[in-house]
Design an enzyme around this catalytic site. Structure first.
Site, short mmCIF file in Angstrom:
data_model
loop_
_atom_site.label_atom_id
_atom_site.label_comp_id
_atom_site.label_asym_id
_atom_site.label_seq_id
_atom_site.Cartn_x
_atom_site.Cartn_y
_atom_site.Cartn_z
N HIS A 203 4.35 -32.11 -14.54
CA HIS A 203 5.23 -33.24 -14.23
C HIS A 203 5.11 -34.39 -15.23
CE1 HIS A 203 6.90 -31.81 -10.44
NE2 HIS A 203 5.72 -31.26 -10.21
N GLU A 234 16.73 -35.13 -11.77
CA GLU A 234 17.05 -34.94 -13.19
C GLU A 234 18.52 -35.19 -13.49
OE1 GLU A 234 17.17 -30.78 -11.27
OE2 GLU A 234 16.09 -32.67 -11.03
#
Length: 312
Positions: A203, A234
């Site tokens: 991450h 995203e």
């Protein structure tokens, strides 16, 4: 001519996104001599805009977004109270402070002005030092409010605007587009196979990837009215006022090519990190976001790393 011997009014930014910019001051009065007098007071410290009527002032506010309005009350056509009400009713203009500068000096006149939404009330003939001090106070308060508002509207990861800010701007721009019968465009941008990227690299690497993509996307928007925001996860969204479908497609193609040009290796798919972009544009704004989302689905279904669009 008034002889002024005043301390310099320190330049104040309109907000955290424009550090060092001189304040933009709009003087509205139907008597040119009054405008000239106030212009001499502030010309050295501010960008001074001038209007001799309410309709002209409203147009300037929408085009130039002043940091403060010095407003006469008694004007032919749209008077000061009407103009102030128009400003406070517009979501894009309501944060601009209004200071009435008027020969009316009865307490009821001041009360009416403050009830209309004015931040202050100055009577003529005025003392230039007092006017400067009061303007300084209002500009300081606006700069502080703009900073707090900006911080509330910023995505903590990417530094771009967040979904909340986009929602407010979209509602305001959609209303303006409908009133003006103008075209509004939206582009939804999704990072392709981003879960695979996170699964492969972690991450922290994913966060860095999103930051780099956000910076690249923002650099593609050249007009101050264009907006990039993180839409969630995203996904990013671009709001493009006064943009027709061909123009929006051109911007979207630039967005896609710019991210591809970063050449960020993607271990979860062949080649580099890419984005899919869905575009919608039109004068009917109610379905714009839904159409952009449908167009984004088409781009993904066609193989990702491309632009698809729907008219509105």
């Amino acid at each position: 001519m008034m002889q002024l011997s005043l301390p310099q009014l320190s330049p104040l930014p309109a907000g955290p996104t424009t550090p060092g910019r001189r304040p933009r001051l709009l003087i509205v009065d139907d008597q040119p001599v009054n405008i000239q007098t106030l212009h001499r007071v502030f010309a050295a410290d501010c960008q001074v805009l001038m209007a001799t009527g309410g309709a002209q002032a409203l147009k300037l506010c929408r085009e130039r977004q002043p940091d403060l309005v010095l407003l006469d009350v008694q004007m032919p056509g749209m008077d000061g109270h009407q103009l102030c009400a128009e400003l406070k009713a517009d979501p894009l203009l309501r944060t601009i402070p209004v200071v009435f500068v008027t020969a009316q000096d009865h307490p009821d006149d001041e009360t009416r002005g403050l009830d209309a939404g004015a931040a202050d009330f100055i009577t003529k003939p005025f003392n230039p030092a007092v006017v400067r001090a009061r303007v300084r106070t209002q500009l300081t308060l606006k700069a502080q409010a703009d900073l707090l508002r900006e911080l509330a509207f910023i995505d903590g990861l990417t530094g771009m605007h967040n979904r909340r800010h986009f929602d407010e701007r979209f509602a305001a721009e959609a209303g303006r587009a409908q009133r003006a019968r103008a075209t509004l465009a939206v582009a939804l941008v999704d990072v392709d196979h981003f879960k695979r990227y996170n699964d492969a690299l972690g991450h922290l690497a994913g966060d860095d990837c999103l930051r780099r993509i956000a910076t690249a996307l923002r650099a593609c928007l050249r007009r101050p009215t264009d907006l990039l925001a993180r839409y969630g996860g995203e996904e990013f969204v671009c709001l493009l006022p006064d943009t027709d479908l061909p123009g929006a497609i051109g911007v979207a193609q630039l967005l896609e090519a710019t991210v591809r040009g970063l050449a960020l290796p993607h271990p979860g798919q062949a080649g580099c990190v890419t984005v899919s972009v869905g575009v919608a544009a039109g004068t009917k704004t109610a379905d714009l976001l839904d159409n952009a989302d449908k167009a984004l689905y088409l781009a993904k279904a066609a193989g990702r790393g491309r632009v698809s669009w729907l008219g509105g």
